[in-house]
Enzyme design. Structure first.
Site, PDB file in Angstrom:
ATOM      1  N   HIS A  56       0.851  -1.191   0.000  1.00 23.76           N
ATOM      2  CA  HIS A  56       0.000   0.000   0.000  1.00 23.76           C
ATOM      3  C   HIS A  56       0.883   1.237   0.000  1.00 23.76           C
ATOM      4  O   HIS A  56       2.107   1.139   0.085  1.00 23.76           O
ATOM      5  CB  HIS A  56      -0.979  -0.018   1.180  1.00 23.76           C
ATOM      6  CG  HIS A  56      -0.343   0.051   2.538  1.00 23.76           C
ATOM      7  ND1 HIS A  56       0.423  -0.972   3.068  1.00 23.76           N
ATOM      8  CD2 HIS A  56      -0.373   1.022   3.501  1.00 23.76           C
ATOM      9  CE1 HIS A  56       0.828  -0.646   4.273  1.00 23.76           C
ATOM     10  NE2 HIS A  56       0.367   0.573   4.556  1.00 23.76           N
ATOM     11  N   HIS A  58       1.396   3.979   1.968  1.00 22.35           N
ATOM     12  CA  HIS A  58       1.883   4.769   3.094  1.00 22.35           C
ATOM     13  C   HIS A  58       3.410   4.905   3.060  1.00 22.35           C
ATOM     14  O   HIS A  58       4.116   3.948   2.719  1.00 22.35           O
ATOM     15  CB  HIS A  58       1.425   4.150   4.413  1.00 22.35           C
ATOM     16  CG  HIS A  58      -0.016   4.397   4.710  1.00 22.35           C
ATOM     17  ND1 HIS A  58      -0.734   3.679   5.650  1.00 22.35           N
ATOM     18  CD2 HIS A  58      -0.903   5.295   4.183  1.00 22.35           C
ATOM     19  CE1 HIS A  58      -1.974   4.128   5.692  1.00 22.35           C
ATOM     20  NE2 HIS A  58      -2.108   5.093   4.812  1.00 22.35           N
ATOM     21  N   ASP A  60       5.806   4.852   5.158  1.00 19.87           N
ATOM     22  CA  ASP A  60       6.670   3.916   5.894  1.00 19.87           C
ATOM     23  C   ASP A  60       6.731   2.548   5.220  1.00 19.87           C
ATOM     24  O   ASP A  60       7.415   1.646   5.712  1.00 19.87           O
ATOM     25  CB  ASP A  60       6.233   3.791   7.352  1.00 19.87           C
ATOM     26  CG  ASP A  60       4.846   3.201   7.521  1.00 19.87           C
ATOM     27  OD1 ASP A  60       3.956   3.517   6.711  1.00 19.87           O
ATOM     28  OD2 ASP A  60       4.636   2.422   8.473  1.00 19.87           O
ATOM     29  N   HIS A  61       6.052   2.408   4.069  1.00 24.37           N
ATOM     30  CA  HIS A  61       6.109   1.166   3.298  1.00 24.37           C
ATOM     31  C   HIS A  61       6.685   1.370   1.898  1.00 24.37           C
ATOM     32  O   HIS A  61       7.108   0.402   1.272  1.00 24.37           O
ATOM     33  CB  HIS A  61       4.714   0.542   3.204  1.00 24.37           C
ATOM     34  CG  HIS A  61       4.221   0.011   4.513  1.00 24.37           C
ATOM     35  ND1 HIS A  61       4.195  -1.337   4.820  1.00 24.37           N
ATOM     36  CD2 HIS A  61       3.770   0.649   5.621  1.00 24.37           C
ATOM     37  CE1 HIS A  61       3.737  -1.496   6.052  1.00 24.37           C
ATOM     38  NE2 HIS A  61       3.474  -0.298   6.560  1.00 24.37           N
ATOM     39  N   HIS A 121      -7.546  -0.845   5.467  1.00 29.40           N
ATOM     40  CA  HIS A 121      -6.525   0.065   6.011  1.00 29.40           C
ATOM     41  C   HIS A 121      -6.327   1.222   5.036  1.00 29.40           C
ATOM     42  O   HIS A 121      -6.322   2.392   5.431  1.00 29.40           O
ATOM     43  CB  HIS A 121      -5.224  -0.712   6.211  1.00 29.40           C
ATOM     44  CG  HIS A 121      -4.096   0.103   6.768  1.00 29.40           C
ATOM     45  ND1 HIS A 121      -4.117   0.633   8.035  1.00 29.40           N
ATOM     46  CD2 HIS A 121      -2.902   0.462   6.227  1.00 29.40           C
ATOM     47  CE1 HIS A 121      -2.990   1.295   8.253  1.00 29.40           C
ATOM     48  NE2 HIS A 121      -2.237   1.207   7.167  1.00 29.40           N
ATOM     49  N   ASP A 138      -0.310  -3.874   6.311  1.00 33.11           N
ATOM     50  CA  ASP A 138      -0.927  -3.376   7.537  1.00 33.11           C
ATOM     51  C   ASP A 138      -2.401  -3.767   7.644  1.00 33.11           C
ATOM     52  O   ASP A 138      -3.181  -3.071   8.297  1.00 33.11           O
ATOM     53  CB  ASP A 138      -0.800  -1.855   7.610  1.00 33.11           C
ATOM     54  CG  ASP A 138       0.612  -1.399   7.927  1.00 33.11           C
ATOM     55  OD1 ASP A 138       1.492  -2.259   8.116  1.00 33.11           O
ATOM     56  OD2 ASP A 138       0.835  -0.173   7.981  1.00 33.11           O
ATOM     57  N   HIS A 176       4.420  -4.660  10.919  1.00 34.04           N
ATOM     58  CA  HIS A 176       4.856  -4.023  12.169  1.00 34.04           C
ATOM     59  C   HIS A 176       4.935  -5.039  13.299  1.00 34.04           C
ATOM     60  O   HIS A 176       4.208  -6.031  13.311  1.00 34.04           O
ATOM     61  CB  HIS A 176       3.872  -2.922  12.584  1.00 34.04           C
ATOM     62  CG  HIS A 176       3.849  -1.746  11.671  1.00 34.04           C
ATOM     63  ND1 HIS A 176       4.628  -0.627  11.857  1.00 34.04           N
ATOM     64  CD2 HIS A 176       3.120  -1.513  10.539  1.00 34.04           C
ATOM     65  CE1 HIS A 176       4.382   0.248  10.889  1.00 34.04           C
ATOM     66  NE2 HIS A 176       3.466  -0.276  10.080  1.00 34.04           N
TER      67      HIS A 176
END
Length: 264
Positions: A56, A58, A60-61, A121, A138, A176
């Site tokens: 996805h 985001h 942090d990915h 998400h 996530d 995570h």
């Protein structure tokens, strides 16, 4: 000669896992939010990057994609329904495994992944499933699930049900290290669950030894994860108590415990 690839967790930020698939010569990475620890590992192990897979959009990915591409000209796979500028292959679920939109093939590992659409998400979140492994970003966590940033409770329930229907020994690699905090919430929701109490002891031991609590399995999640147990009597009772009204369907129970977890 083809060798079975290994899965290595690379730590990033506070609690992210970048999953790296490797053999003796090659590597592919899932959700590299930060390029630096990936580049360090590749250099140290003398591996050649062959692909990037995103679940996805985001940061942090996907935040490490561009820097990795400056070092390695590789394909970048990701969700067709989300905006990720570095993507080269836009993917969506497809019932035909041979359809390139629904499949990722990594020839260096002789490894195929089927793409699963799992919105909730985010609106276009996908997962990669193959060789008894699930990389689910996530959406599904150890004893938990992702927040509903863009999707609805109904979408997330449907997505989690799709994942729960995979074979029970499927290995779950999520984005995570949230397992212990998720277990503490789950025990509030379902205090009489003995499998959950056992899981807490095991997870604490792993973390005290500096080890990941992942991968999990579908069987373990179905036995302990409250977001997959929304038809269990104790979960329904706890959700109803938190909501202050009787809840009698899976989506309303899920929505109640997801909102509860947001403020736990």
């Amino acid at each position: 000669m083809t060798t079975t690839p290994n899965i290595v967790p690379i730590h990033a930020f506070k609690d992210n896992y970048i999953w790296l698939i490797r053999d003796h010569y090659h590597a592919a990475v899932i959700d590299p939010g930060d390029a630096s620890p990936v580049l360090d590992y590749l250099s140290r192990e003398q591996l050649k990057l062959i692909a990037i897979l995103n679940t996805h959009h985001h940061p942090d990915h996907v935040g490490g994609n561009a820097e990795l591409l400056r070092e390695f000209a590789v394909p970048v796979f990701g969700p067709a329904k989300e905006s990720i500028p570095t993507l080269t292959h836009r993917l969506k679920e497809c019932s035909d495994i041979e359809n390139e939109e629904g499949c990722v093939y990594l020839p260096e590992f002789s490894l195929s992944f089927r793409v699963l659409d799992i919105p909730g998400h985010t609106s276009g979140h996908i997962a990669y499933y193959g060789a008894n492994m699930l990389f689910c970003g996530d959406t599904l966590f150890g004893c938990g699930c992702g927040r509903l940033f863009e999707g609805t409770a109904q979408q997330m329930v449907d997505s989690l049900e799709k994942l729960a229907d995979l074979p029970k020994d499927t290995l779950i690699y999520c984005g995570h290290e949230y397992t212990l905090s998720n277990i503490r919430f789950a025990r509030t929701v379902e205090p009489s669950n003995q499998a959950l109490a056992k899981r807490e002891v095991e997870a604490e031991k792993l973390r005290n030894e500096g080890l990941p609590t992942l991968p999990s399995t579908i069987a373990l999640e179905k036995a302990t994860n409250p977001f997959l147990r929304c038809t269990e009597a104790e979960v329904i009772e706890s959700a109803s108590g938190h909501a202050g009204k009787p809840l009698n369907d899976r989506v309303s129970v899920f929505a109640a415990i997801r909102e509860w977890k947001n403020h736990f």
